[in-house]
Design a protein around this motif. Structure first.
Motif, PDB file in Angstrom:
ATOM      1  N   GLU A 130     -71.719 126.503  93.902  1.00  0.00           N
ATOM      2  CA  GLU A 130     -71.789 124.931  94.472  1.00  0.00           C
ATOM      3  C   GLU A 130     -70.374 124.055  93.898  1.00  0.00           C
ATOM      4  O   GLU A 130     -70.771 123.747  92.393  1.00  0.00           O
ATOM      5  CB  GLU A 130     -72.750 124.049  94.579  1.00  0.00           C
ATOM      6  CG  GLU A 130     -73.361 122.647  95.046  1.00  0.00           C
ATOM      7  CD  GLU A 130     -74.614 122.481  95.558  1.00  0.00           C
ATOM      8  OE1 GLU A 130     -74.615 120.401  95.386  1.00  0.00           O
ATOM      9  OE2 GLU A 130     -74.961 122.862  95.690  1.00  0.00           O
ATOM     10  N   TYR A 173     -68.436 119.811 104.874  1.00  0.00           N
ATOM     11  CA  TYR A 173     -68.806 120.303 103.723  1.00  0.00           C
ATOM     12  C   TYR A 173     -70.326 120.448 103.080  1.00  0.00           C
ATOM     13  O   TYR A 173     -70.333 118.263 103.631  1.00  0.00           O
ATOM     14  CB  TYR A 173     -67.664 119.427 102.220  1.00  0.00           C
ATOM     15  CG  TYR A 173     -66.506 119.616 102.192  1.00  0.00           C
ATOM     16  CD1 TYR A 173     -65.658 120.528 101.792  1.00  0.00           C
ATOM     17  CD2 TYR A 173     -65.123 118.837 102.803  1.00  0.00           C
ATOM     18  CE1 TYR A 173     -64.345 121.109 101.646  1.00  0.00           C
ATOM     19  CE2 TYR A 173     -64.255 119.183 103.202  1.00  0.00           C
ATOM     20  CZ  TYR A 173     -63.655 119.835 102.635  1.00  0.00           C
ATOM     21  OH  TYR A 173     -62.457 120.615 102.615  1.00  0.00           O
ATOM     22  N   PHE A 174     -70.751 120.956 103.413  1.00  0.00           N
ATOM     23  CA  PHE A 174     -72.141 120.437 103.245  1.00  0.00           C
ATOM     24  C   PHE A 174     -72.532 121.542 101.355  1.00  0.00           C
ATOM     25  O   PHE A 174     -72.282 121.973 100.765  1.00  0.00           O
ATOM     26  CB  PHE A 174     -73.247 121.424 104.237  1.00  0.00           C
ATOM     27  CG  PHE A 174     -72.719 120.552 105.002  1.00  0.00           C
ATOM     28  CD1 PHE A 174     -73.962 119.545 105.651  1.00  0.00           C
ATOM     29  CD2 PHE A 174     -71.872 121.403 105.958  1.00  0.00           C
ATOM     30  CE1 PHE A 174     -73.285 119.435 107.097  1.00  0.00           C
ATOM     31  CE2 PHE A 174     -71.324 120.998 106.485  1.00  0.00           C
ATOM     32  CZ  PHE A 174     -72.085 119.826 107.748  1.00  0.00           C
ATOM     33  N   ASP A 175     -73.137 120.445 100.342  1.00  0.00           N
ATOM     34  CA  ASP A 175     -74.129 121.033  99.607  1.00  0.00           C
ATOM     35  C   ASP A 175     -75.000 121.758  99.647  1.00  0.00           C
ATOM     36  O   ASP A 175     -75.316 122.274 100.731  1.00  0.00           O
ATOM     37  CB  ASP A 175     -74.323 119.761  98.538  1.00  0.00           C
ATOM     38  CG  ASP A 175     -75.984 119.107  99.036  1.00  0.00           C
ATOM     39  OD1 ASP A 175     -76.481 119.589 100.343  1.00  0.00           O
ATOM     40  OD2 ASP A 175     -76.089 117.615  98.233  1.00  0.00           O
ATOM     41  N   SER A 225     -63.279 118.041  99.249  1.00  0.00           N
ATOM     42  CA  SER A 225     -63.722 117.153  99.185  1.00  0.00           C
ATOM     43  C   SER A 225     -64.853 115.830  98.468  1.00  0.00           C
ATOM     44  O   SER A 225     -65.840 115.876  98.726  1.00  0.00           O
ATOM     45  CB  SER A 225     -65.689 118.663  98.992  1.00  0.00           C
ATOM     46  OG  SER A 225     -65.915 119.124  97.890  1.00  0.00           O
ATOM     47  N   ALA A 279     -69.386 120.928  96.687  1.00  0.00           N
ATOM     48  CA  ALA A 279     -70.069 121.617  98.410  1.00  0.00           C
ATOM     49  C   ALA A 279     -70.777 123.551  97.936  1.00  0.00           C
ATOM     50  O   ALA A 279     -69.911 124.025  96.779  1.00  0.00           O
ATOM     51  CB  ALA A 279     -68.941 121.666  99.365  1.00  0.00           C
ATOM     52  N   VAL A 316     -69.262 124.963 103.882  1.00  0.00           N
ATOM     53  CA  VAL A 316     -68.040 124.249 104.785  1.00  0.00           C
ATOM     54  C   VAL A 316     -67.725 125.195 105.797  1.00  0.00           C
ATOM     55  O   VAL A 316     -68.177 126.334 106.107  1.00  0.00           O
ATOM     56  CB  VAL A 316     -66.635 124.786 104.251  1.00  0.00           C
ATOM     57  CG1 VAL A 316     -65.324 123.872 104.933  1.00  0.00           C
ATOM     58  CG2 VAL A 316     -66.657 124.167 102.682  1.00  0.00           C
TER      59      VAL A 316
END
Length: 149
Positions: free
Chosen positions: A68, A86-88, A114, A118, A121
């Motif tokens: 991450e 975009y995601f953590d 981002s 992240a 994606v």
């Protein structure tokens, strides 16, 4: 074979190399399910959606990174306008790049960062994020077969 299964099989055959026999890998975002191809190694992430002329409605590509950290995607050799989400590590939306245009400038294509760490994606057809009304913190749900890091 049900109509839904036929549709999923057709979508997989046309758009997603990672699908087999209609058993689509999927994610869900804001109550909408997308059949996805998963790019979880360096080669697959580098290739992404390059050289494709279209992506079927209801499909996308999920990129799974090894760690991450802030990510930056570009549209080199990408012919499809995209939303880049975009995601953590908790699968919460931390950044969005909407309606990113195709780019034929090779290494001259601009990056779309981002600006936040992240791990995942999700690339969808342009306009999907607006259609879903996505806001920061939206949660991405994984279907069976997608491993968390």
């Amino acid at each position: 074979m049900t109509l839904l299964r036929r549709a999923l099989t057709a979508a997989c055959t046309l758009a997603l190399a990672g699908c087999a026999s209609g058993n689509a890998t999927w994610v869900e975002l804001a109550g909408t399910r997308y059949a996805v191809e998963v790019a979880d190694n360096d080669e697959e992430r580098a290739r992404g959606l390059m050289y494709r002329d279209e992506m079927a409605a209801g499909t996308g590509m999920l990129f799974v990174h090894d760690s991450e950290e802030p990510q930056a995607y570009w549209m080199k050799n990408t012919r499809i306008p995209l939303d880049i989400l975009y995601f953590d590590g908790g699968r919460r939306l931390v950044a969005q790049q909407r309606d990113v245009p195709p780019c034929s400038l090779g290494n001259g294509c601009p990056p779309y960062p981002s600006n936040a760490p992240a791990l995942f994606v999700l690339e969808l057809n342009a306009g999907e994020a607006a259609k879903l009304g996505l806001e920061q913190g939206a949660e991405l749900t994984f279907g069976p077969g997608i491993a968390d890091k």
